[in-house]
Design an enzyme around this catalytic site. Sequence first.
Site, PDB file in Angstrom:
ATOM      1  N   TRP A  10       0.825  -1.219   0.000  1.00 36.72           N
ATOM      2  CA  TRP A  10       0.000   0.000   0.000  1.00 36.72           C
ATOM      3  C   TRP A  10       0.856   1.265   0.000  1.00 36.72           C
ATOM      4  CZ3 TRP A  10      -4.646  -0.619   3.953  1.00 36.72           C
ATOM      5  CH2 TRP A  10      -5.463  -1.676   3.541  1.00 36.72           C
ATOM      6  N   LYS A  11       2.118   1.126   0.285  1.00 34.00           N
ATOM      7  CA  LYS A  11       3.003   2.304   0.441  1.00 34.00           C
ATOM      8  C   LYS A  11       2.380   3.254   1.466  1.00 34.00           C
ATOM      9  CE  LYS A  11       4.531   1.648  -4.260  1.00 34.00           C
ATOM     10  NZ  LYS A  11       5.531   2.058  -5.199  1.00 34.00           N
ATOM     11  N   GLU A  96      12.297   2.174  -2.908  1.00 35.67           N
ATOM     12  CA  GLU A  96      12.038   3.505  -2.316  1.00 35.67           C
ATOM     13  C   GLU A  96      12.788   3.643  -0.991  1.00 35.67           C
ATOM     14  OE1 GLU A  96       7.755   3.272  -2.632  1.00 35.67           O
ATOM     15  OE2 GLU A  96       7.978   3.326  -4.808  1.00 35.67           O
ATOM     16  N   GLU A 165      11.994  -6.450  -8.587  1.00 36.93           N
ATOM     17  CA  GLU A 165      11.262  -5.240  -8.967  1.00 36.93           C
ATOM     18  C   GLU A 165      12.199  -4.301  -9.724  1.00 36.93           C
ATOM     19  OE1 GLU A 165       7.634  -4.554  -6.301  1.00 36.93           O
ATOM     20  OE2 GLU A 165       9.301  -3.501  -5.386  1.00 36.93           O
ATOM     21  N   SER A 210       4.425  -2.302 -11.862  1.00 37.31           N
ATOM     22  CA  SER A 210       3.268  -2.050 -12.734  1.00 37.31           C
ATOM     23  C   SER A 210       2.547  -3.330 -13.148  1.00 37.31           C
ATOM     24  CB  SER A 210       3.686  -1.221 -13.953  1.00 37.31           C
ATOM     25  OG  SER A 210       4.181   0.041 -13.521  1.00 37.31           O
ATOM     26  N   GLY A 231       1.867  -2.621  -6.225  1.00 31.47           N
ATOM     27  CA  GLY A 231       1.721  -1.308  -5.604  1.00 31.47           C
ATOM     28  C   GLY A 231       0.370  -0.708  -5.932  1.00 31.47           C
ATOM     29  N   GLY A 232       0.341   0.160  -6.948  1.00 34.47           N
ATOM     30  CA  GLY A 232      -0.870   0.914  -7.284  1.00 34.47           C
ATOM     31  C   GLY A 232      -2.132   0.061  -7.395  1.00 34.47           C
TER      32      GLY A 232
END
Length: 247
Positions: A10-11, A96, A165, A210, A231-232
């Site tokens: 979810w970051k 990140e 990743e 992605s 992620g997104g």
Amino acid sequence: MRRKLIAGNWKMNGSLAGNATLLDGIRVGAAGLKAELAVCVPAPYLAQVQAALSGSSVAWGAQDLSVHESGAYTGEVSAAMFKDFGSRYVIVGHSERRSYHGENDELIAQKAARELASGLVPIVCLGETLAEREAGSTDKVVIRQLKPVLDAVGTQMAGIVVAYEPVWAIGTGKTATPEMAQQVHELIRGCLAQGDASAATGVRILYGGSMKPDNAKELLAMADIDGGLIGGASLKSADFLAIAQAA
Ligand code: PEP
């Protein structure tokens, strides 16, 4: 046979109200899926996630942890604290963290070992930048990132999950082709096998970058792609579940 794992990252996203809707959708949609599902959430939401997902087939966890066991480390969260909230997985080495928080290969390896010692499963992220890929150094970078982890976890290697990743694919909408990803996954499996050949066949290697409902099936069909770190697309239950259904 490796059971596919679809893990959401979810970051730094979420709210109590929004999470409730998302978790409800995931919990209901997860019933009967072949793949294992997990969500890695911001630490403050772990109590909410534990309450929402307990008794379901969905696992949960966090996105980073302290390398230290306990003590005077202001702002840090320990492995034992994540265990207290029923976590199974904690991501380490996300690009990140590497780029915005200066985390290096050795620190990430120590974090993975700390997790295993606490009964958690590290999802260890690796991957090259665009410049590294264009320079032809993808294999070298991935091996450089993986080796310290293998040294640190030693005979507990079977207890880790690896996530390949490519940095240039994270959040950019650019995805590695299934063949490109498979080539790196095979390299990672070969590297794991040098440590322990039989354990290497059981370690799950996820692809992240992605991954979406419309490209998941082809990626997840590759021999060494054992799931996805999402992620997104993990922020919408319909997309996250569609990826899980493709697994
Ligand atoms: C990630 O951050 O781990 C990731 C894979 O993000 P996205 O799916 O948005 O590219």
